[in-house]
Design a protein around this motif. Structure first.
Motif, short mmCIF file in Angstrom:
data_model
loop_
_atom_site.label_atom_id
_atom_site.label_comp_id
_atom_site.label_asym_id
_atom_site.label_seq_id
_atom_site.Cartn_x
_atom_site.Cartn_y
_atom_site.Cartn_z
N ARG A 49 35.33 1.01 32.00
CA ARG A 49 35.99 0.02 31.14
C ARG A 49 37.33 -0.32 31.76
NH1 ARG A 49 37.01 0.87 24.80
NH2 ARG A 49 37.69 2.84 25.64
N TRP A 50 37.52 -1.61 32.04
CA TRP A 50 38.73 -2.10 32.68
C TRP A 50 39.40 -3.15 31.81
CZ3 TRP A 50 36.86 -3.66 38.29
CH2 TRP A 50 36.51 -2.51 39.00
N HIS A 51 40.63 -3.45 32.18
CA HIS A 51 41.35 -4.63 31.68
C HIS A 51 42.24 -5.10 32.81
CE1 HIS A 51 44.72 -1.96 29.70
NE2 HIS A 51 44.47 -1.61 30.92
N GLY A 52 42.95 -6.20 32.60
CA GLY A 52 43.73 -6.76 33.70
C GLY A 52 42.82 -7.19 34.84
N VAL A 53 41.65 -7.71 34.49
CA VAL A 53 40.62 -8.05 35.48
C VAL A 53 40.92 -9.37 36.17
CG1 VAL A 53 38.17 -8.65 35.72
CG2 VAL A 53 38.85 -6.71 34.30
N VAL A 54 40.66 -9.37 37.48
CA VAL A 54 40.77 -10.58 38.28
C VAL A 54 39.46 -10.71 39.06
CG1 VAL A 54 41.99 -11.76 40.15
CG2 VAL A 54 43.27 -10.35 38.53
#
Length: 122
Positions: A49-54
């Motif tokens: 689970r990630w955030h700040g995805v590019v």
């Protein structure tokens, strides 16, 4: 309508509101996503689970969810060809919906049971 039919309907509708609402985005368009958007990245059958995805032309970058989305030293990258799938969702919203269901269902049960009066006169 019988009371238990109403109760079953309430439970069924309430169950629809639970969960994080994980779903696949329509496309992985290159560019940054909102910093706090939660993303499940599946690689080799394992989910992170990630955030700040590019999303790049050939890779996907993100920060593990328990780290600050601005943490550059925490940032991970994976080639898009190695990604099995990507899902986005709102687990915090799912938590509040589930909590509402846990509190709301007992209240609804009591309301249905007591509809005609909780203490029938003898």
């Amino acid at each position: 309508m019988r009371r238990h039919d109403l109760l079953i309907g309430i439970l069924g509708l309430g169950a629809l509101g639970c969960g994080a609402g994980w779903h696949q985005p329509p496309e992985l368009a290159p560019g940054p996503w909102p910093a706090r958007k939660q993303v499940q990245v599946w690689v080799d059958g394992q989910a992170e689970r990630w955030h700040g995805v590019v999303v790049g032309r050939d890779s996907l970058w993100g920060v593990p969810f328990l780290q600050s989305p601005t943490c550059d030293t925490c940032r991970r990258a994976v080639a898009l060809v190695a990604v099995d799938s990507v899902r986005v969702g709102k687990p915090v919203t799912g938590f509040w919906k589930t909590l509402g269901l846990v509190v709301g269902v007992p209240f609804a049960v009591l309301a249905v049971i007591c509809w005609g009066g909780c203490f029938p006169e003898t």
